[in-house]
Design a protein around this motif. Structure first.
Motif, PDB file in Angstrom:
ATOM      1  N   MET A  67       0.731  -1.534   0.042  1.00 54.28           N
ATOM      2  CA  MET A  67      -0.232   0.134  -0.408  1.00 54.28           C
ATOM      3  C   MET A  67       0.778   1.232   0.279  1.00 54.28           C
ATOM      4  SD  MET A  67      -2.800  -0.968   3.096  1.00 54.28           S
ATOM      5  CE  MET A  67      -1.923  -2.415   3.878  1.00 54.28           C
ATOM      6  N   GLY A  99      -2.175  -4.367  -3.271  1.00 53.35           N
ATOM      7  CA  GLY A  99      -0.944  -4.697  -2.605  1.00 53.35           C
ATOM      8  C   GLY A  99      -1.340  -6.036  -1.572  1.00 53.35           C
ATOM      9  N   ARG A 157      -8.616   1.707   3.250  1.00 52.74           N
ATOM     10  CA  ARG A 157      -7.627   0.387   3.155  1.00 52.74           C
ATOM     11  C   ARG A 157      -7.678  -0.190   4.778  1.00 52.74           C
ATOM     12  NH1 ARG A 157      -3.828   4.410   0.117  1.00 52.74           N
ATOM     13  NH2 ARG A 157      -3.029   3.602  -2.214  1.00 52.74           N
ATOM     14  N   PRO A 158      -8.857  -1.088   4.059  1.00 52.46           N
ATOM     15  CA  PRO A 158      -9.597  -2.369   5.780  1.00 52.46           C
ATOM     16  C   PRO A 158      -7.438  -2.868   5.783  1.00 52.46           C
ATOM     17  CG  PRO A 158     -10.084  -2.326   2.886  1.00 52.46           C
ATOM     18  CD  PRO A 158      -9.376  -1.672   2.824  1.00 52.46           C
ATOM     19  N   LEU A 159      -6.977  -3.295   5.374  1.00 51.81           N
ATOM     20  CA  LEU A 159      -5.366  -3.700   6.133  1.00 51.81           C
ATOM     21  C   LEU A 159      -4.430  -2.454   6.113  1.00 51.81           C
ATOM     22  CD1 LEU A 159      -5.359  -6.989   3.569  1.00 51.81           C
ATOM     23  CD2 LEU A 159      -6.258  -6.442   5.874  1.00 51.81           C
TER      24      LEU A 159
HETATM   25  C1  S3P Z   1      -5.098  -4.378  -0.306  1.00 51.66           C
HETATM   26  C2  S3P Z   1      -4.414  -3.190  -0.024  1.00 51.66           C
HETATM   27  C3  S3P Z   1      -5.536  -2.361  -1.412  1.00 51.66           C
HETATM   28  C4  S3P Z   1      -6.986  -3.065  -1.756  1.00 51.66           C
HETATM   29  C5  S3P Z   1      -7.482  -4.375  -0.866  1.00 51.66           C
HETATM   30  C6  S3P Z   1      -6.279  -4.947  -0.193  1.00 51.66           C
HETATM   31  C7  S3P Z   1      -3.719  -5.146   0.658  1.00 51.66           C
HETATM   32  O1  S3P Z   1      -4.826  -1.628  -2.543  1.00 51.66           O
HETATM   33  O2  S3P Z   1      -6.052  -3.598  -2.730  1.00 51.66           O
HETATM   34  O3  S3P Z   1      -7.686  -3.518   0.728  1.00 51.66           O
HETATM   35  O4  S3P Z   1      -4.085  -6.721   0.943  1.00 51.66           O
HETATM   36  O5  S3P Z   1      -2.699  -4.951   0.301  1.00 51.66           O
HETATM   37  P1  S3P Z   1      -3.744  -0.381  -2.665  1.00 51.66           P
HETATM   38  O6  S3P Z   1      -1.979  -1.323  -2.503  1.00 51.66           O
HETATM   39  O7  S3P Z   1      -3.822  -0.115  -3.709  1.00 51.66           O
HETATM   40  O8  S3P Z   1      -3.588   0.228  -1.391  1.00 51.66           O
END
Ligand code: S3P
Length: 202
Positions: A38, A109, A149-151
């Motif tokens: 991210m 990500g 970004r939930p994570l």
């Molecule tokens: C995630 C990153 C997000 C998105 C989701 C999960 C991850 O994308 O796919 O929230 O697991 O790191 P970005 O890398 O564009 O923020």
């Protein structure tokens, strides 16, 4: 410029160092997949790369949201991470299977962590590029009020997750350090390294 505080720009182009020996045949690359944590700048660099190449640009997270008819934050909230990963794998598979136009694809990500996804991306005409930066910088850059970004929670969790994932990201064909660099120059570097051809390909 990819927003940053550090100036230690450094590029590693050694595929051995990244663990990939089956680098794509460079004159045949027609899909570039950007991977990384991210805040790495996958979307921003991807858009610029596609602009310079006059290729199509796709963002996997956008494709997921369009297919699901809802936001990523909602998918996590309603169905959980595992369900999100299933959707992510299936949308990645279908987008790679469809269309022959040269394009740049920014992955979320977590997408590159899945062994099946890596296998799908390990094709002759797909080049994977790991965009990296110091983790503190990634933490700062990924703090965007308009992007859920939930994570991404607290700094410790973010650092731990980054360290845990980095060995997988290093399996990409090559790694570009983005810290302190102009977006245009990162895109140029990718074009030169992969010897990408501008415009419509045969
Ligand atoms: C995630 C990153 C997000 C998105 C989701 C999960 C991850 O994308 O796919 O929230 O697991 O790191 P970005 O890398 O564009 O923020």
């Amino acid at each position: 410029m990819v927003k940053s505080t550090s100036r230690n720009a450094k590029i590693s182009l050694d595929s051995k160092q990244t663990g990939r020996s089956d680098e794509p045949e460079r004159d045949r690359v027609r899909v570039v997949a950007l991977v990384g944590f991210m805040g790495a700048g996958k979307t921003t660099v991807g858009q610029e790369l596609a602009r310079q190449l006059n290729w199509r640009f796709d963002d996997l997270d956008d494709l997921i949201e369009a297919a699901a008819g809802t936001r990523i934050g909602q998918i996590f909230k309603q169905s959980g991470e595992n369900a999100f990963r299933e959707v992510e794998c299936s949308i990645l598979a279908s987008t790679l299977a469809g269309g022959d136009l040269p394009r740049v694809l920014a992955l979320g990500g977590g997408a590159f962590l899945d062994a099946g996804n890596q296998l799908r991306l390990r094709s002759k005409d797909i080049a994977t590029v790991f965009l990296d930066a110091p983790v503190e910088e990634l933490f700062t850059r990924s703090d965007q009020p308009d992007v859920v970004r939930p994570l991404r929670s607290d700094r410790d969790q973010f650092y731990r997750l980054y360290e845990q994932r980095r060995p997988e990201y290093l399996k990409a064909a090559f790694c570009v350090q983005t810290s302190g660099r102009e977006i245009g120059s990162i895109a140029e570097e990718i074009i030169e390294t992969l010897k990408l051809k501008r415009g419509v390909l045969d």
